[in-house]
Enzyme design. Structure first.
Site, PDB file in Angstrom:
ATOM      1  N   LYS A   1       0.848  -1.187   0.000  1.00 53.50           N
ATOM      2  CA  LYS A   1       0.000   0.000   0.000  1.00 53.50           C
ATOM      3  C   LYS A   1       0.886   1.240   0.000  1.00 53.50           C
ATOM      4  O   LYS A   1       1.718   1.428   0.886  1.00 53.50           O
ATOM      5  CB  LYS A   1      -0.912   0.016   1.231  1.00 53.50           C
TER       6      LYS A   1
ATOM      7  N   GLY B   1      -8.185   9.229  10.076  1.00 57.54           N
ATOM      8  CA  GLY B   1      -8.437   9.272  11.509  1.00 57.54           C
ATOM      9  C   GLY B   1      -9.524  10.233  11.941  1.00 57.54           C
ATOM     10  O   GLY B   1      -9.755  10.408  13.141  1.00 57.54           O
TER      11      GLY B   1
ATOM     12  N   ALA C   1      -9.670   5.598   4.643  1.00 53.02           N
ATOM     13  CA  ALA C   1      -9.600   6.764   5.534  1.00 53.02           C
ATOM     14  C   ALA C   1     -10.941   7.461   5.659  1.00 53.02           C
ATOM     15  O   ALA C   1     -11.661   7.657   4.680  1.00 53.02           O
ATOM     16  CB  ALA C   1      -8.543   7.767   5.086  1.00 53.02           C
ATOM     17  N   GLY C   2     -11.256   7.834   6.888  1.00 55.71           N
ATOM     18  CA  GLY C   2     -12.435   8.633   7.175  1.00 55.71           C
ATOM     19  C   GLY C   2     -13.620   7.885   7.737  1.00 55.71           C
ATOM     20  O   GLY C   2     -14.544   8.495   8.267  1.00 55.71           O
TER      21      GLY C   2
ATOM     22  N   ASN D   1      -8.795   1.697  10.274  1.00 54.83           N
ATOM     23  CA  ASN D   1      -8.005   1.394  11.461  1.00 54.83           C
ATOM     24  C   ASN D   1      -8.592   2.087  12.691  1.00 54.83           C
ATOM     25  O   ASN D   1      -9.063   1.444  13.618  1.00 54.83           O
ATOM     26  CB  ASN D   1      -6.546   1.810  11.268  1.00 54.83           C
ATOM     27  N   THR D   2      -8.588   3.421  12.681  1.00 56.89           N
ATOM     28  CA  THR D   2      -9.014   4.186  13.852  1.00 56.89           C
ATOM     29  C   THR D   2     -10.442   3.882  14.268  1.00 56.89           C
ATOM     30  O   THR D   2     -10.743   3.817  15.462  1.00 56.89           O
ATOM     31  CB  THR D   2      -8.853   5.691  13.582  1.00 56.89           C
TER      32      THR D   2
END
Length: 260
Positions: free
Chosen positions: A103, A164, A190-191, A212-213
Site C-alpha cells: 500500500k 483518523g 480513511a475517514g 483502522n481508527t
C-alpha cells in the site's frame, strides 16, 4: 455458504472473501489487535513498515499474534512525505519479507494528511516498473484515480475523509465516479467512523473498505470490528441487489385503485 461467502474479489491475482481490510495501529496491544482482526473476518492487515519492530526479538512482535501465513500482510508507507522515502521504505519491505503487494501513501503535510498526488504518481510509476503491485491511497478525484491506474496501480484507494477523522464519506459523487471509471478494485481508505460509513462505501459500488481508527479507538474495538464486518457485507449485498429508485413524491405500497 451464504450469498456473501460466494462473492469474492481479486487484486493483483489474489482472491479474497472479506472486503474489509484492517490496520494494526492505535490498539491497546497486539492481543487486542488480533482479537479485533478475528472479529472483523478480514484477510488482509496493513502494517506501517516504518513503525514495525523487526529487530528486537525480546519485544512483542505483531507476527507473534497475527500469523502472516494465515493473513495477508500489506506493508504501507505511512509517515512518508515524498516519493523517495516511500520507494525506499517499500524496497526495504520487499527485502525483509518478499512483499510485492503493497500500500502506497505519500502525504502532503502533517495537518490534513492529504496525499501529495504529484509525489504519489511518481512513486507509483517507479514501484510498478520495479515489479511492485501498489494499492494506492489518493484523493477522491476520478482524473487522478485514472492516472494512477495507468501508471500501474493495482487498486485505487480514495479517502472518504481525512485519515483518523471518523467523518465518513464526504463526497459520494466522486467516489461513485471513480468506481464507474476504474478498471481495478476501488477501496475507500480513511475517514470511516462507524458501521453506516462502511455500508455506504459498499453501496456506492466500492470493492472494499480499509479502516483502522474506527475500530481501534472504539470503546469496544472487538464489538466494533464485528459491526464493521456486518456493515461491509450488508452494504455489498445491497449494492448487488440494486436499490429502488428515488422519487420526489410518495408511492403507496398498496395500489390505490379499486379501494372499497
Amino acid at each position: 455458504m451464504t450469498v456473501a461467502d460466494q462473492d469474492t474479489w481479486t487484486v493483483a491475482g489474489k482472491t479474497f472473501r472479506s472486503r474489509l481490510i484492517v490496520g494494526t495501529g492505535k490498539y491497546k496491544d497486539f492481543a487486542q489487535n488480533a482479537a479485533a482482526l478475528e472479529a472483523s473476518g478480514a484477510e488482509i492487515v496493513t502494517v506501517a513498515v516504518r513503525r514495525v519492530n523487526v529487530l528486537d526479538r525480546n519485544a512483542p512482535m505483531l507476527t507473534d499474534f497475527i500469523d502472516p501465513k494465515k493473513v495477508t500482510y500489506l506493508p504501507n508507507t505511512a509517515g512518508c512525505f515524498d516519493a523517495e522515502s516511500a520507494i525506499r521504505t517499500l524496497r526495504l519491505a520487499r527485502e525483509a519479507g518478499g512483499w510485492e503487494l503493497v500500500k502506497l501513501e505519500v502525504l502532503g503535510e502533517a495537518k490534513t494528511l492529504y496525499p501529495d498526488m504529484v509525489e504519489t504518481l511518481r512513486a507509483t510509476e517507479v514501484l510498478a516498473n520495479e515489479g511492485f503491485k501498489p494499492m494506492v491511497y489518493c484523493v477522491d478525484d476520478p482524473i487522478a484515480a485514472k492516472r494512477l491506474e495507468n501508471a500501474g496501480a493495482v487498486a485505487i484507494m480514495p479517502l472518504g475523509a481525512p485519515i483518523g477523522s471518523g467523518l465518513g464519506i464526504q463526497n459520494q459523487i466522486t467516489i461513485r465516479l471513480i468506481v464507474e471509471g476504474a478498471g481495478v478494485p476501488v477501496l475507500v481508505d480513511a475517514g470511516v467512523g462507524t458501521a453506516s460509513d462502511a455500508a455506504l462505501a459498499m453501496e456506492l459500488g466500492c470493492d472494499g473498505v480499509l479502516m483502522n481508527t474506527a475500530i481501534a479507538e472504539a470503546k469496544d474495538p472487538i464489538m466494533m470490528a464485528a459491526a464493521m464486518r456486518a456493515a461491509v457485507e450488508s452494504g455489498r449485498l445491497a449494492y448487488r441487489a440494486g436499490r429502488m429508485g428515488k422519487r420526489r413524491y410518495a408511492d403507496p405500497s398498496s395500489p390505490l385503485a379499486g379501494l372499497i
